[in-house]
Write a protein that holds these residues in place. Structure first.
Motif, short mmCIF file in Angstrom:
data_model
loop_
_atom_site.label_atom_id
_atom_site.label_comp_id
_atom_site.label_asym_id
_atom_site.label_seq_id
_atom_site.Cartn_x
_atom_site.Cartn_y
_atom_site.Cartn_z
N SER A 1 0.82 -1.20 0.00
CA SER A 1 0.00 0.00 0.00
C SER A 1 0.87 1.26 0.00
CB SER A 1 -0.92 -0.01 1.21
OG SER A 1 -1.69 1.17 1.26
N THR A 2 1.91 1.26 0.81
CA THR A 2 2.80 2.42 0.89
C THR A 2 3.53 2.63 -0.43
OG1 THR A 2 3.07 2.15 3.27
CG2 THR A 2 4.79 3.39 2.13
N LEU A 3 4.04 1.56 -1.00
CA LEU A 3 4.75 1.64 -2.28
C LEU A 3 3.81 2.14 -3.37
CD1 LEU A 3 7.63 1.00 -3.21
CD2 LEU A 3 6.84 -1.27 -3.85
N ALA A 4 2.59 1.63 -3.40
CA ALA A 4 1.62 2.07 -4.40
C ALA A 4 1.28 3.54 -4.23
CB ALA A 4 0.37 1.21 -4.33
N ARG A 5 1.13 3.99 -2.98
CA ARG A 5 0.82 5.40 -2.72
C ARG A 5 1.96 6.29 -3.23
NH1 ARG A 5 -2.69 8.06 0.25
NH2 ARG A 5 -3.37 6.16 1.31
N LEU A 6 3.18 5.91 -2.95
CA LEU A 6 4.33 6.69 -3.41
C LEU A 6 4.37 6.73 -4.94
CD1 LEU A 6 7.05 5.50 -0.88
CD2 LEU A 6 6.10 7.83 -1.09
N SER A 7 4.02 5.63 -5.56
CA SER A 7 4.02 5.58 -7.02
C SER A 7 2.94 6.51 -7.59
CB SER A 7 3.78 4.14 -7.48
OG SER A 7 3.71 4.07 -8.88
N ARG A 8 1.76 6.50 -7.00
CA ARG A 8 0.65 7.33 -7.48
C ARG A 8 0.85 8.81 -7.18
NH1 ARG A 8 -2.32 3.70 -4.69
NH2 ARG A 8 -2.73 5.23 -3.07
N GLU A 9 1.30 9.10 -5.94
CA GLU A 9 1.29 10.48 -5.47
C GLU A 9 2.66 11.16 -5.51
OE1 GLU A 9 -0.47 10.31 -1.58
OE2 GLU A 9 -2.35 9.47 -2.36
N GLY A 10 3.70 10.39 -5.77
CA GLY A 10 5.04 10.97 -5.82
C GLY A 10 5.69 10.97 -4.44
N PRO A 11 6.92 11.47 -4.38
CA PRO A 11 7.67 11.46 -3.11
C PRO A 11 6.91 12.15 -1.99
CG PRO A 11 9.08 12.08 -4.95
CD PRO A 11 7.69 12.05 -5.48
N ARG A 12 7.03 11.57 -0.79
CA ARG A 12 6.34 12.08 0.40
C ARG A 12 7.26 12.02 1.61
NH1 ARG A 12 3.44 14.18 -2.49
NH2 ARG A 12 1.34 13.63 -3.08
N ARG A 13 6.98 12.88 2.57
CA ARG A 13 7.68 12.82 3.85
C ARG A 13 7.13 11.65 4.65
NH1 ARG A 13 9.57 17.80 6.56
NH2 ARG A 13 10.22 19.19 4.90
N GLY B 1 15.49 21.89 3.73
CA GLY B 1 16.73 21.13 3.93
C GLY B 1 16.70 20.17 5.10
N ARG B 2 15.82 20.40 6.07
CA ARG B 2 15.74 19.51 7.22
C ARG B 2 14.91 18.26 6.92
NH1 ARG B 2 12.69 23.29 11.02
NH2 ARG B 2 11.75 23.65 9.01
N GLY B 3 14.08 18.33 5.90
CA GLY B 3 13.16 17.25 5.60
C GLY B 3 13.74 16.20 4.67
N VAL B 4 13.16 15.01 4.73
CA VAL B 4 13.55 13.91 3.86
C VAL B 4 12.30 13.40 3.15
CG1 VAL B 4 14.47 11.55 3.83
CG2 VAL B 4 15.46 13.25 5.36
N LEU B 5 12.44 13.17 1.86
CA LEU B 5 11.35 12.62 1.06
C LEU B 5 11.64 11.16 0.73
CD1 LEU B 5 10.73 15.53 -1.47
CD2 LEU B 5 9.37 14.94 0.54
N VAL B 6 10.59 10.36 0.68
CA VAL B 6 10.71 8.96 0.30
C VAL B 6 10.10 8.84 -1.10
CG1 VAL B 6 10.07 6.59 0.89
CG2 VAL B 6 10.44 8.27 2.70
N ALA B 7 10.83 8.15 -2.00
CA ALA B 7 10.37 7.99 -3.38
C ALA B 7 10.56 6.54 -3.82
CB ALA B 7 11.14 8.92 -4.31
N VAL B 8 9.75 6.12 -4.79
CA VAL B 8 9.86 4.78 -5.36
C VAL B 8 11.07 4.74 -6.30
CG1 VAL B 8 8.72 3.10 -6.87
CG2 VAL B 8 7.38 4.39 -5.24
N THR B 9 11.83 3.66 -6.23
CA THR B 9 12.95 3.45 -7.15
C THR B 9 12.44 2.75 -8.41
OG1 THR B 9 13.45 1.27 -6.26
CG2 THR B 9 14.57 3.17 -5.22
N PRO B 10 13.26 2.69 -9.47
CA PRO B 10 12.85 1.91 -10.64
C PRO B 10 12.55 0.44 -10.28
CG PRO B 10 14.65 3.37 -11.23
CD PRO B 10 14.48 3.46 -9.73
N ALA B 11 13.32 -0.15 -9.37
CA ALA B 11 13.04 -1.53 -8.95
C ALA B 11 11.68 -1.61 -8.25
CB ALA B 11 14.14 -2.04 -8.02
N GLY B 12 11.34 -0.61 -7.44
CA GLY B 12 10.04 -0.57 -6.78
C GLY B 12 8.92 -0.46 -7.79
#
Length: 162
Positions: A49-61, A98-109
């Motif tokens: 579910s998390t991977l799919a959300r990142l794929s649909r919505e783009g990088p997220r904190r 600059g303090r924040g980190v985003l999580v994004a899907v990789t090509p393998a994901g």
């Protein structure tokens, strides 16, 4: 699920609306069957579910992901760490903060998600093969209508979520 009828109407028997519980149970059974058919990547439901959300919505904190997925931030941090170790997501600095980190899907994901979507589509197709032509058409119409309504409706506010 039989739809009961009550008395004659001008165009044949009147149909009683199905019990909402029956509809919910049918939807849950279908979702469970299709979801469990996806095996690629060996992902848990939460990870998929998390991977799919990142794929649909783009990088997220992480905080946004945790809120959207209905889990605590520590649980989301652990999940993202596992996904990162598997090479399915990556963390990157948020250029807007600059303090924040985003999580994004990789090509393998993205490849794992594509394979899982194919597996789920195959499972749904197999279910629909066992339907009559009118049942298949009704199911297709209903699923597309539900998807349209869901896309046009905001998710419930956080305080309404269970």
């Amino acid at each position: 699920m039989d739809v009961p009828t009550e008395g004659p109407g001008p165009h044949g028997p009147l149909r009683k609306d199905p019990d909402p519980d029956d509809l919910i149970i049918a939807a849950e059974e279908m979702i469970r069957y299709v979801r469990h058919s996806a095996r690629t990547g060996g992902l848990s439901t939460a990870a998929a579910s998390t991977l799919a959300r990142l794929s649909r919505e783009g990088p997220r904190r992480l905080t946004e992901l945790a809120r959207a997925e209905g889990v605590s931030q520590p649980n989301m941090t652990q999940l993202v760490t596992r996904l990162e170790r598997a090479g399915l997501v990556r963390r990157a600095a948020d250029v807007s903060d600059g303090r924040g980190v985003l999580v994004a899907v990789t090509p393998a994901g993205a490849e794992v998600l594509a394979a899982r979507r194919i597996e789920r589509a195959r499972a749904l197709g197999q279910l629909m093969e066992d339907m009559t032509g009118p049942e298949r058409q009704a199911t297709t119409t209903a699923l597309l209508a539900l998807a349209r309504v869901i896309r046009n409706r905001p998710y419930p506010p956080e305080e309404d979520r269970a």
